[in-house]
Motif scaffolding. Sequence first.
Motif, PDB file in Angstrom:
ATOM      1  N   UNK A 424       7.989  34.495  46.262  1.00 56.56           N
ATOM      2  CA  UNK A 424       7.266  34.367  47.527  1.00 56.56           C
ATOM      3  C   UNK A 424       5.907  35.036  47.487  1.00 56.56           C
ATOM      4  N   UNK A 425       5.870  36.251  46.875  1.00 54.88           N
ATOM      5  CA  UNK A 425       4.607  36.986  46.859  1.00 54.88           C
ATOM      6  C   UNK A 425       3.560  36.218  46.074  1.00 54.88           C
ATOM      7  N   UNK A 426       3.979  35.617  44.957  1.00 55.21           N
ATOM      8  CA  UNK A 426       3.022  34.888  44.136  1.00 55.21           C
ATOM      9  C   UNK A 426       2.441  33.718  44.926  1.00 55.21           C
ATOM     10  N   UNK A 427       3.332  33.085  45.673  1.00 55.34           N
ATOM     11  CA  UNK A 427       2.872  31.943  46.456  1.00 55.34           C
ATOM     12  C   UNK A 427       1.928  32.381  47.554  1.00 55.34           C
ATOM     13  N   UNK A 428       2.262  33.526  48.195  1.00 52.26           N
ATOM     14  CA  UNK A 428       1.423  33.936  49.313  1.00 52.26           C
ATOM     15  C   UNK A 428       0.163  34.636  48.818  1.00 52.26           C
ATOM     16  N   UNK A 429       0.209  35.193  47.605  1.00 49.62           N
ATOM     17  CA  UNK A 429      -0.971  35.886  47.090  1.00 49.62           C
ATOM     18  C   UNK A 429      -1.987  34.896  46.540  1.00 49.62           C
ATOM     19  N   UNK A 430      -1.498  33.815  45.970  1.00 49.03           N
ATOM     20  CA  UNK A 430      -2.413  32.823  45.390  1.00 49.03           C
ATOM     21  C   UNK A 430      -2.277  31.498  46.118  1.00 49.03           C
ATOM     22  N   UNK A 431      -2.592  31.488  47.411  1.00 48.94           N
ATOM     23  CA  UNK A 431      -2.372  30.253  48.173  1.00 48.94           C
ATOM     24  C   UNK A 431      -3.195  29.103  47.591  1.00 48.94           C
ATOM     25  N   UNK A 432      -4.364  29.441  47.032  1.00 45.48           N
ATOM     26  CA  UNK A 432      -5.226  28.391  46.467  1.00 45.48           C
ATOM     27  C   UNK A 432      -4.519  27.689  45.325  1.00 45.48           C
ATOM     28  N   UNK A 433      -3.952  28.513  44.446  1.00 45.89           N
ATOM     29  CA  UNK A 433      -3.271  27.942  43.294  1.00 45.89           C
ATOM     30  C   UNK A 433      -2.063  27.118  43.743  1.00 45.89           C
ATOM     31  N   UNK A 434      -1.347  27.706  44.701  1.00 51.38           N
ATOM     32  CA  UNK A 434      -0.178  26.996  45.206  1.00 51.38           C
ATOM     33  C   UNK A 434      -0.617  25.690  45.865  1.00 51.38           C
TER      34      UNK A 434
END
Lengths: 788, 241
Positions: A424-434
């Motif tokens: 979840x953190x990765x998704x919320x930290x890199x919303x652009x990438x996601x």
Amino acid sequence: MVSPLNRKLIRDLARIKGQAAAIGLVIALGVMMLVMMTGLVNTLDETRRTYYDRYRLADVFTPVTRAPERMVDRLAALPGVAAVESRVAGAALIDMAKGELPVRARALSLPDFGTPRLNDIYLTAGRLPESGHSDEIVLLEGFAKARGLVPGYKITATMNGAKRQFRITGFAQSPEFLYSTAPGEIVPDDSRFAVFWMRRAALGAAYDMQGAFSETLIALTRGTNPQSVINAADQLLAPYGAAGAYGLIDLQSNRFVSEEIRGLQVTARSIPPIFLGVAAFLLYIVISRMVQAEREQIGLLKAFGYSSWEVSFHYLKLVLVIAVLGAIVGSVAGVAAGNSLAVLYQAYYKFPFLVFAVDPRSFVTGFATSILTASIGSLFVLRGVFRLTPAVAMRPPAPPDYSRAFDPAGAMKRWLDQPSRMVLRRLSRYPGRMLGGVIGIAAGLALSVATLTVMAGFGETIDLSFTVMDQSDMTVFFVSNQPPKALLELGRMPGVDHVEPIHVAPAVLRNGTYSYRGALEGRPEIPILNRVIGKDFEQIAMRREGLIISQSLADVLHVGPGDWIEADIRQGHRPVLRLPVIGTAQTLTGAPAFMEIGALTRALNEPQQVSGAYLTIDEDYTEQIFEQIKGMPWIAGASLKQDVRNALVEIMNTGPGSVRFVMLAVAAVITFGIVYNSARIAFAERARDLASLRVMGFTRSETSFVLLGELAVVTLAAIPLGALAGYGLTYLMVKGFSTDIYQIPAIYSPQSYGWGMIAVLMSAAVSGWLVKRDLDRIDLVAALKTRE
Amino acid sequence: MTEQALKIPPAFTAKGLTKVYGEGTAAVHALRGVDLTIPTGEFVVLLGPSGSGKSTLLNILGGLDRPSAGSAHFRDRDLSAMNDADLTRYRRDHVGFVFQFYNLMPSLNARENVELVTEIARDPMKASDALALVGLDRRETHFPSEMSGGEQQRVAIARAVAKRPTVLFCDEPTGALDSTTGRAVLKVLTDVNEQLGTTVIIVTHAAATAQLADRVIHFADGAIREVVLNDTKLRAEDIEW
């Protein structure tokens, strides 16, 4: 001597060859589609133009009932007219084997000596009829082939009520009949409509046209507006039963071909950008990953005195090599594919030759766009190169900062274990990438959904047209309008269950500057055998006070219910009617305008007349009915619904409609490509984290969860977005695929969405499995030794 | 400690341990038949130049790698005979790792990084206790990006010890740190060894670390050159860097 930096470039390329190849392939596919489609469109367009030119296809056609030959000189004297040729044209019925419907045919005259000055024909076999041999004909090759005829065969045809036997001396193709469609019908069918040519004296005698003609062909001088000549010709020929002159644009065959080429053009413009956009996105990710990994080397190069520009250019070169190689492969493949497709289309359109016209602009566009999109992707990354100072580059990178992230994972602390939190953190930290991943996968899904919906639309068109709307078994066309007792005669034939009249009045329909050459169709108040249906498939009753027009006609004329249109009737007294539009109907073929049959008769100020009829028949009596029809001289022809249906399916599957199969394959490849690349990149970025988890004692599946959980979330988020985008894309694609012959409805087809989603989920599952395989094999020690 | 070692079975025994990378002329002999016993509860330092084989030994004992020949036993279990799932289980239940570059999960804060391990361990301590042990109880909610290298390494140690591992492997734990921070980290490691009785095995080429050890194993060229038992252990604060 290769500079060390270039050597590094070559080795870097070799190292990432798999990914470079995948991205290059996406670029190549985009460029290939671009070069192929524009090449195909150009070749078809150029071939058509050359064919028309070389065989001197007329610019204006003026059908009349019967006009004296001297009118030719009057027409030739009109300003802007370069040449006029008169000819005799008539309807004929060709007898086929017993038990088969006679085939409708158009008989055209050739000058008594030599070849026509306009609308020349291309002899593909045999020879032209000899002058004075009134029983010799040249037959349209398409029909001859569909029926397995060879030169030398004899056929029997009914012309002007008299049965005559003819010998086929040869086959010909004609630019006038790229598509051959029987009058009154919409779907071209080689086997059910014939054209044959005879010498003028013979044909003139058959139709009682000595010293007269029934049509002139007019060539215009360059720059002449056809409409002025059309108007002048109509005026000149009015006393001779002019049915209304029309220009080349309204020649049915030309109209179909133009429509189809236009459809191809839409595809050529809309699909390649999707590919190139995806490629740019992938390049961006790969290069940013590389620059991250090579920060030490970048720092070192800068420490040695290389400028930021030089270092940036080094990485840009890597991108350019991939983009240029992709563009080269795409161009070569595009030319090859375009040419082989053109050969297919040559057969389809029956061009006697092909003029390959590869548009050099498409190469330039292909190269420029692929280089541009690839560079834009990497420009963002190169900013990072500039920012790196040698000193920073030489230190291990600081861990990516998660402290300022919007943190839904922290909020849901109680319910989440640490691995879920990592996802979840990765998704919320890199919303652009996601978001990038989501958009990429959504694009693939949208493409699949739209393509599938269009496919379903093709089926829907067939089903609606032939089961919901047309409930007849057979349509009969009369030579000329008949009094209503003709219907009784038809109804009396054994085996005929129901007869429903239709009165077609050819007309030019106008609204201001918008016009359409079509017809008013008179129908009974409640048509049963051929229904008119509304948007929601409800049956629409005809009304006396106005027109119910097809939505496609409404679009062409820019009118709706409540508006008035002008109908310039092209038969009888040729009245010009002003009629209100009182409703729109959903039609899938052609662009008709309906009116209650009695009201139409009254508006035309004619005695009650019908021009054809729909029949339902008892199958057992089919042959008998055919035989009886042959004996009715006032019947011009008949067609079986099943034959028309087959012809339409054939056209949809072999013509430009067949591009949809290519598109489906493309959509599948793109969807998988994006999903797989997203998974690969995520894996590459996190190899070290994942190895750490394995070292700490997390099992393979527990570790996979951290990686694949992200893929799953991205994929699931992409599904609603992709479905929505697919809904929009459907409208665009439907426009591209719809032609004059058939309209593809933008239906909502739940199956298409289902299958599209299944395809995406399957891609995700397969990609996940492939990446998990690599994860299982990861070298823990090596992964931990490498610095981020 | 040594007397104790005689009564309690040793943590590790290795016989003829060999590791070869590659084949033929390109083969690299990382370990050339190492025999070794590491008693339970000792603080062991493996010293030697790079490429001498000390990290390879640590990786094999830690269940990250398999020997090419010979045997390595953890207590009475043969590590060289374990399959992948067994090794995972072994690492999960018994082993803690600390690396030169910390290898924290950047997306988890200090406490969560520790909880990553406590969630799957059999008998873990509380994450906050583990962080208190390394002196970071007040920085629990900080992310790796907000901590210095020494702090990150202490979180890594807390993470490694939170499961109460039987043995703690440290590969160059102070390699990326300055002397003051390095001392603080070593202090934590000796504390863990003394307070929890965890066997600590450190790979380093910082010779100063040897002053803390019960046992110093000198490596050279893939073999043990010398084993020195240290009777005058210093405290971490007192060692000369």
